[in-house]
Design a protein around this motif. Structure first.
Motif, mmCIF file in Angstrom:
data_model
loop_
_atom_site.group_PDB
_atom_site.id
_atom_site.type_symbol
_atom_site.label_atom_id
_atom_site.label_comp_id
_atom_site.label_asym_id
_atom_site.label_seq_id
_atom_site.Cartn_x
_atom_site.Cartn_y
_atom_site.Cartn_z
ATOM 1 N N ASP A 212 0.628 -1.367 -0.013
ATOM 2 C CA ASP A 212 -0.056 -0.022 0.007
ATOM 3 C C ASP A 212 0.659 1.472 0.012
ATOM 4 O O ASP A 212 0.732 2.243 -0.786
ATOM 5 N N LEU A 213 2.091 1.288 0.746
ATOM 6 C CA LEU A 213 2.748 2.650 0.805
ATOM 7 C C LEU A 213 3.623 2.474 -0.812
ATOM 8 O O LEU A 213 3.761 3.426 -0.992
ATOM 9 N N GLY A 214 3.869 1.687 -1.408
ATOM 10 C CA GLY A 214 4.540 1.539 -2.482
ATOM 11 C C GLY A 214 3.554 2.290 -3.520
ATOM 12 O O GLY A 214 3.908 3.052 -4.374
ATOM 13 N N ALA A 215 2.154 1.798 -3.427
ATOM 14 C CA ALA A 215 1.266 2.314 -4.313
ATOM 15 C C ALA A 215 1.215 3.927 -4.070
ATOM 16 O O ALA A 215 1.091 4.630 -4.921
ATOM 17 N N ILE A 216 1.053 4.356 -2.822
ATOM 18 C CA ILE A 216 0.988 5.971 -2.509
ATOM 19 C C ILE A 216 2.025 6.737 -2.977
ATOM 20 O O ILE A 216 1.933 7.560 -3.661
ATOM 21 N N TYR A 217 3.260 6.110 -2.674
ATOM 22 C CA TYR A 217 4.674 6.606 -3.254
ATOM 23 C C TYR A 217 4.575 6.635 -4.667
ATOM 24 O O TYR A 217 5.084 7.534 -5.305
ATOM 25 N N PHE A 218 4.299 5.721 -5.404
ATOM 26 C CA PHE A 218 4.264 5.588 -6.816
ATOM 27 C C PHE A 218 3.231 6.790 -7.473
ATOM 28 O O PHE A 218 3.630 7.404 -8.335
ATOM 29 N N GLN A 219 2.143 6.898 -6.848
ATOM 30 C CA GLN A 219 1.204 7.891 -7.418
ATOM 31 C C GLN A 219 1.788 9.270 -6.877
ATOM 32 O O GLN A 219 1.651 10.240 -7.774
ATOM 33 N N GLN A 220 2.318 9.598 -5.928
ATOM 34 C CA GLN A 220 2.927 10.701 -5.510
ATOM 35 C C GLN A 220 4.350 11.074 -6.276
ATOM 36 O O GLN A 220 4.508 12.365 -6.266
ATOM 37 N N GLY A 221 4.726 10.291 -6.840
ATOM 38 C CA GLY A 221 6.362 10.659 -7.268
ATOM 39 C C GLY A 221 6.437 10.770 -8.956
ATOM 40 O O GLY A 221 7.457 10.596 -9.567
ATOM 41 N N ALA A 222 5.504 11.464 -9.275
ATOM 42 C CA ALA A 222 5.433 11.620 -10.786
ATOM 43 C C ALA A 222 6.484 12.599 -11.098
ATOM 44 O O ALA A 222 7.119 12.460 -12.192
ATOM 45 N N THR A 223 6.988 13.613 -10.410
ATOM 46 C CA THR A 223 7.621 14.481 -10.416
ATOM 47 C C THR A 223 8.989 14.574 -9.535
ATOM 48 O O THR A 223 9.944 15.419 -9.411
ATOM 49 N N LYS A 232 10.055 2.107 -5.128
ATOM 50 C CA LYS A 232 10.412 0.852 -5.724
ATOM 51 C C LYS A 232 11.146 0.044 -4.553
ATOM 52 O O LYS A 232 10.887 -1.275 -4.588
ATOM 53 N N GLU A 233 11.519 0.572 -3.336
ATOM 54 C CA GLU A 233 12.082 -0.217 -2.033
ATOM 55 C C GLU A 233 10.754 -1.202 -1.739
ATOM 56 O O GLU A 233 10.903 -2.192 -1.106
ATOM 57 N N LYS A 234 9.774 -0.178 -1.495
ATOM 58 C CA LYS A 234 8.394 -0.904 -1.068
ATOM 59 C C LYS A 234 8.005 -2.041 -1.789
ATOM 60 O O LYS A 234 7.771 -3.427 -1.228
ATOM 61 N N PHE A 235 8.014 -2.091 -3.040
ATOM 62 C CA PHE A 235 7.428 -2.965 -4.174
ATOM 63 C C PHE A 235 8.405 -4.398 -4.074
ATOM 64 O O PHE A 235 7.905 -5.311 -3.917
ATOM 65 N N PHE A 236 9.739 -4.025 -3.910
ATOM 66 C CA PHE A 236 10.575 -5.132 -4.052
ATOM 67 C C PHE A 236 10.638 -5.772 -2.649
ATOM 68 O O PHE A 236 10.879 -6.865 -2.576
ATOM 69 N N ARG A 237 10.379 -5.065 -1.488
ATOM 70 C CA ARG A 237 10.297 -5.810 -0.182
ATOM 71 C C ARG A 237 9.106 -6.546 -0.380
ATOM 72 O O ARG A 237 8.881 -7.776 0.209
ATOM 73 N N THR A 238 7.929 -5.975 -0.772
ATOM 74 C CA THR A 238 6.667 -6.861 -1.079
ATOM 75 C C THR A 238 6.904 -8.174 -1.633
ATOM 76 O O THR A 238 6.404 -9.345 -1.278
ATOM 77 N N LYS A 239 7.632 -7.864 -2.828
ATOM 78 C CA LYS A 239 8.071 -8.962 -3.813
ATOM 79 C C LYS A 239 8.556 -10.226 -2.959
ATOM 80 O O LYS A 239 8.618 -11.334 -3.188
ATOM 81 N N GLU A 240 9.618 -9.772 -2.318
ATOM 82 C CA GLU A 240 10.515 -10.569 -1.465
ATOM 83 C C GLU A 240 9.739 -11.368 -0.377
ATOM 84 O O GLU A 240 9.871 -12.558 -0.442
ATOM 85 N N LEU A 241 8.666 -10.579 0.224
ATOM 86 C CA LEU A 241 7.970 -11.379 1.257
ATOM 87 C C LEU A 241 6.948 -12.354 0.769
ATOM 88 O O LEU A 241 6.467 -13.377 1.032
ATOM 89 N N ILE A 242 6.517 -11.810 -0.577
ATOM 90 C CA ILE A 242 5.486 -12.858 -1.238
ATOM 91 C C ILE A 242 6.416 -14.020 -1.674
ATOM 92 O O ILE A 242 5.719 -15.287 -1.549
ATOM 93 N N ALA A 243 7.744 -13.842 -2.117
ATOM 94 C CA ALA A 243 8.549 -15.042 -2.519
ATOM 95 C C ALA A 243 8.550 -16.265 -1.258
ATOM 96 O O ALA A 243 8.695 -17.284 -1.281
ATOM 97 N N LYS A 244 8.638 -15.445 -0.160
ATOM 98 C CA LYS A 244 8.979 -16.094 0.884
ATOM 99 C C LYS A 244 7.788 -17.016 1.569
ATOM 100 O O LYS A 244 7.896 -18.050 1.939
ATOM 101 N N ASN A 245 6.403 -16.163 1.652
ATOM 102 C CA ASN A 245 5.319 -16.589 2.323
ATOM 103 C C ASN A 245 4.143 -16.782 1.393
ATOM 104 O O ASN A 245 3.035 -17.149 1.783
ATOM 105 N N GLY A 246 4.140 -16.504 0.153
ATOM 106 C CA GLY A 246 3.287 -16.505 -0.783
ATOM 107 C C GLY A 246 2.110 -15.287 -0.877
ATOM 108 O O GLY A 246 2.434 -14.359 0.051
ATOM 109 N N SER A 247 1.285 -15.132 -1.729
ATOM 110 C CA SER A 247 0.599 -13.903 -1.913
ATOM 111 C C SER A 247 -0.488 -13.958 -0.988
ATOM 112 O O SER A 247 -1.371 -13.016 -1.075
#
Length: 951
Positions: A212-223, A232-247
């Motif tokens: 959720d933080l990744g999504a809001i940062y992505f929306q705010q970071g246009a400029t 990016k950090e938040k999304f890759f952390r999410t990806k890492e946790l999903i790889a470990k525990n499932g989605s």
């Protein structure tokens, strides 16, 4: 039957219907039993759906979901009007913290969702009432969105704080909501069952919050590139946790396709130079592949061979991508493909997997560089001291099979003579291997001796020098180091082998003497033995350190009395470290021989001996820690006190401690110690004339007026462990802190009365440095004994003086808990003095916990009715209010509460106060012992409740 989500809409619509009074005026919905039950039913339906925001958001409008989550906040004991960003999540009950997380997650998800384009639905036949309803809902939604966007920064801070929690939380279930309904405090949502409910693991919470933080940062970071980096950090952390525990989990589901899209977009929008600094291995690998930084890619794989953090499938996918690029004509990738393949193969071997066919193809005709890299990977991937026997057998079998598969006999020898191979296989196994190799080719002549095999190596000198230098770096066996150096010096006389590793560090006072040794072999050997010994000391690996120092002592005794004394000094320091980390840590006194050697070092008068200041420092600290005060005060030579600042400081400390507690006449040594420390903490002023002719004052923070710098004094104190010594020096600095004229809140300390109460020249003392020192000292003291109540009070006073009231209460309560068996016994009056209680009262008052203020007013020797009554008049209280009435034993305060609630028309709360006052044990006619017992029981329960709140 309507679906569950529609039931929420129906229940909330019914509960929020406005009422009409007798004058036909529209009134807000009444807070009656019917409406409360309807709201509770809506919450139960959401609990049935496990509070899955994906499900709720798809079926509920923004106003309905806003109403539902506000009801959840209310029933979870979140005070209305409280800013969530000001609340410490770690101190809240799990269900309350989870309710705040749910609301703030929904807030930023709604903001993100509102930024997406929405396809307009085709309008049906115009109906006036439907159009009016839709228009009202649209306006209401826009108003809610406006508020959510204004609070977006606070919501983000709340979720960022949640990532640091690292603990499981609970969310309300149908059962816990039923418990709420059964309790009399249901109206304001108070319940004691806040730890029950559906358990949400810390990793699940981190995964959903990161997404959720990744999504809001992505929306705010246009400029803003920096915000995109956060996304990016938040999304890759999410990806890492999903790889470990499932989605999917009990509580949420993440759309992996959308996550992949976010990750891809972030990869395009962020710069690879900045992203390569990210700590996440997945993002590092992604950036290395994108930028072509393959050297760092190999380094990541090498490090992961130790930690085994990357999944096997992920490692294989990276290797496949590299091979595909290499096949497209990029010849520079051949070496990278080989190195990644070797890393993966060694990882597979240790995990019991089969060896990949690509590795076998690459090793059909390997080079010497290939074998060197393979052996490096094997050595770094297995820790021989800590690895299991199974892992050692796997690695040994792999290397043996590799030898059998090689045709080049020199390559076979490189493996069989390597240190790792020698340690993994015993003599019988190596002999059997050599016999098998001889049967395959009678010309092979391999020596089976592990150490002296260098004399029969049929290889080039450059190969041998490289291998020997590598073994020289790794070895901590003195005899082996000597043998390697003899061999190296026999091969070349042009090299200085003490420079092989930049990790070999020897203090300058020693290196100047060692590097003056004329014989190159002896110079290298002495330097390396000392450097390795000092390194082993630093990492507390004392057994090899002692062997290295003993060998060095034996060597230098033959030709240098000066270096002999140096080694004796270092061995003394090593023995101090060994005792303090071993028997001394459990309270065992050092042997008399060691104490005699420490005294001998301090009294040593051998001229021109290079000395390290740290040894004198450790010796004095050692004597103080083992209460050798008699020696330090009476027997230490006067000349030593005058020349060694640590001995002088130790003597003053020992003398002061020896006289505690004592009459005023015996405080002369305390005054001497005070003057020495004041001098150390003073700043030297200099006047300097500028270009404009004006004279300016320059303050030097590290004064040269004292016997040592303040940083040196602080370093020395942090070597002390004896409680009385620490208490003495701590009380001195506390007194020095309190002496300043502009101090508002004094800090209390034990034995503080022995120090002078004034300083002749206040301006000369650097009080900022004193304040910092007090904080550092009390933090260090609490690492030595976290249960010393006097030190805990000092820490609490520091937080109180710096307006950190919640932290101050934590330590005040901890001080009481440790000296009363968690308040099961009476807290000693010298711990909870009137000053401490008054400070706890002020903390609670400034935290808006007014009921707690009133209860604490009873703890004073004379009950402070004025403060208690004033606190009870406050209506905006952040504590549990009437549920605390059972802890009040003063009848006057209870009578005032009864009057106050009657005046306000608060019938329920008045009844609770009447019930409390009507308990027979509070009857004024009871014997004093009964009244005291009643008060003590309520004190105990109240302080335990406070501790649970603030710990």
């Amino acid at each position: 039957d309507p679906p569950p989500v529609q039931l929420i809409v129906q229940f909330l619509e019914q509960a929020s219907k406005p009422s009409v009074n007798e004058q036909n005026q529209v009134q807000p919905p009444p807070d009656n039993k019917r409406n409360r039950i309807l709201k509770l039913l809506a919450l139960k339906v959401a609990a049935h759906l496990k509070w899955d925001l994906d499900v709720l958001e798809k079926s509920l409008s923004v106003p309905v979901l806003n109403m539902l989550l506000n009801e959840l906040l209310c029933i979870s004991k979140v005070p209305p009007g409280t800013k969530h960003v000001d609340v410490d999540l770690s101190s809240l009950p799990p269900t309350t913290a989870m309710a705040i997380l749910l609301y703030n997650r929904w807030a930023i998800r709604t903001i993100v969702q509102s930024s997406f384009p929405v396809k307009q639905a085709k309008p049906g036949p115009p109906q006036l009432n439907v159009m009016n309803q839709m228009q009202q809902e649209k306006e209401l939604t826009e108003n809610i969105l406006k508020v959510l966007k204004e609070q977006a920064a606070d919501s983000i801070l709340v979720l960022e704080g949640a990532l640091k929690l690292n603990k499981d939380l609970y969310v309300h279930t149908i059962r816990t909501l039923d418990l709420l309904a059964m309790e009399p405090g249901m109206v304001n949502g108070e319940t004691e069952s806040s730890t029950a409910g559906l358990k949400i693991s810390a990793e699940e919470i981190q995964c959903q919050v990161c997404y959720d933080l990744g999504a809001i940062y992505f929306q705010q970071g246009a400029t803003n590139a920096a915000v995109h980096e956060n996304a990016k950090e938040k999304f890759f952390r999410t990806k890492e946790l999903i790889a470990k525990n499932g989605s999917s989990s009990l509580h949420f589901t993440i759309d992996e396709e959308r996550l992949a899209g976010y990750c891809q977009a972030c990869g395009i929008l962020t710069s690879s130079d900045d992203a390569s600094q990210q700590a996440n291995p997945y993002s590092q690998i992604h950036n290395c592949m994108k930028s072509g930084n393959y050297q760092d890619l190999v380094k990541i794989f090498l490090e992961d061979n130790v930690t085994l953090g990357l999944p096997v499938q992920f490692r294989q996918s990276v290797m496949r991508e590299l091979f595909e690029k290499a096949q497209q004509g990029n010849d520079n990738l051949d070496e990278v493909c080989f190195k990644v393949c070797v890393c993966n193969t060694v990882c597979d071997v240790l995990q019991g997997q089969t060896i990949d066919i690509q590795f076998c193809q690459l090793f059909l005709e390997p080079s010497k560089e290939n074998i060197d890299f393979l052996l490096e990977v094997c050595s770094r991937s297995i820790d021989l001291e800590n690895s299991s026997e199974a892992d050692k057998r796997k690695m040994a079998a792999f290397l043996k099979n590799l030898c059998f598969g090689l045709e080049d006999l020199q390559l076979v020898f490189m493996i069989s003579s390597h240190e790792l191979f020698i340690k993994l296989l015993d003599d019988e196994e190596r002999k059997l291997l050599i016999d098998q190799m001889r049967k395959r080719s009678p010309r092979i002549n391999l020596c089976t001796k592990p150490v002296t095999s260098f004399y029969d190596i049929p290889a080039s000198a450059s190969v041998n020098i490289g291998q020997l230098e590598h073994q020289l770096i790794l070895s901590v066996d003195p005899w082996r180091i000597r043998q390697i150096l003899i061999e190296l010096h026999g091969m070349t006389s042009e090299r200085q082998f003490w420079t092989v590793s930049n990790k070999w560090e020897v203090p300058n006072v020693y290196s100047n003497v060692i590097l003056g040794i004329k014989d190159n072999l002896t110079r290298d050997l002495v330097y390396i033995l000392m450097a390795k010994g000092l390194h082993c000391c630093a990492i507390q690996d004392f057994v090899p350190a002692k062997q290295l120092f003993a060998a060095c002592l034996e060597l230098v005794t033959e030709f240098s009395p000066k270096l002999r004394q140096v080694m004796l000094n270092e061995m003394l320091l090593l023995d101090i470290y060994t005792h303090e980390a071993g028997p001394g840590a459990s309270g065992e006194r050092p042997p008399s021989d060691l104490i005699s050697r420490v005294r001998g070092y301090l009294e040593m008068r051998v001229p021109d001996i290079p000395l390290r200041q740290v040894i004198a420092e450790e010796c004095v600290a050692f004597l103080l820690n083992w209460s050798e005060n008699e020696y330090l005060t009476m027997q230490v030579p006067l000349s030593l006190v005058q020349t060694n600042p640590y001995v002088k400081l130790g003597q003053l400390l020992a003398a002061t401690c020896k006289e505690l507690p004592g009459p005023k006449e015996s405080r002369r040594t305390a005054k001497d110690l005070w003057e020495v420390v004041v001098q150390i903490c003073s700043v030297s002023n200099q006047h300097k004339r500028g270009n404009d002719g004006r004279v300016s004052l320059i303050k030097h923070r590290e004064s040269t007026l004292g016997i040592m710098y303040r940083s040196e004094l602080l370093s020395f104190i942090k070597k002390l462990r004896e409680p009385l010594v620490l208490t003495t020096i701590l009380s001195l600095f506390v007194k020095l802190h309190n002496v300043r004229e502009d101090i508002v809140n004094d800090i209390a300390a034990e034995h503080i009365s022995i120090w002078p109460s004034s300083i002749p020249n206040l301006q000369s003392v650097d009080f900022e440095a004193v304040a910092v020192t007090v904080k550092e000292l009390v933090s260090y003291a609490l690492t030595i004994n976290p249960n010393n109540h006097f030190w805990l009070i000092i820490q609490a006073d520091i937080y109180f003086a710096t307006n950190q009231y919640s932290a101050a209460l934590h330590y005040y309560l901890q001080a009481g808990a440790v000296c009363s068996d968690f308040f099961n016994k009476v807290v000693p009056p010298d711990v909870y003095t009137d000053q401490v209680i008054k400070r706890m009262i002020k903390c609670c008052s400034l935290l808006n916990c007014h009921t707690q203020v009133a209860i604490l007013c009873q703890f004073l020797r004379e009950v402070d009715y004025k403060t208690a009554f004033k606190a009870l008049q406050e209506q905006n209280s952040h504590d549990a209010m009437d549920s605390y009435y059972e802890y009040i034993w003063d009848v006057t305060i209870l009578e005032y509460l009864t009057y106050l609630h009657h005046k306000r028309g608060e019938t329920d709360k008045r009844q609770i106060a009447i019930k409390a006052i009507g308990q027979t044990e509070l009857n004024a006619s009871n014997p004093e012992e009964v009244l005291q017992l009643a008060a003590q029981r309520r004190k105990k329960k109240f302080l335990q409740a406070m501790a649970k709140l603030y710990f």
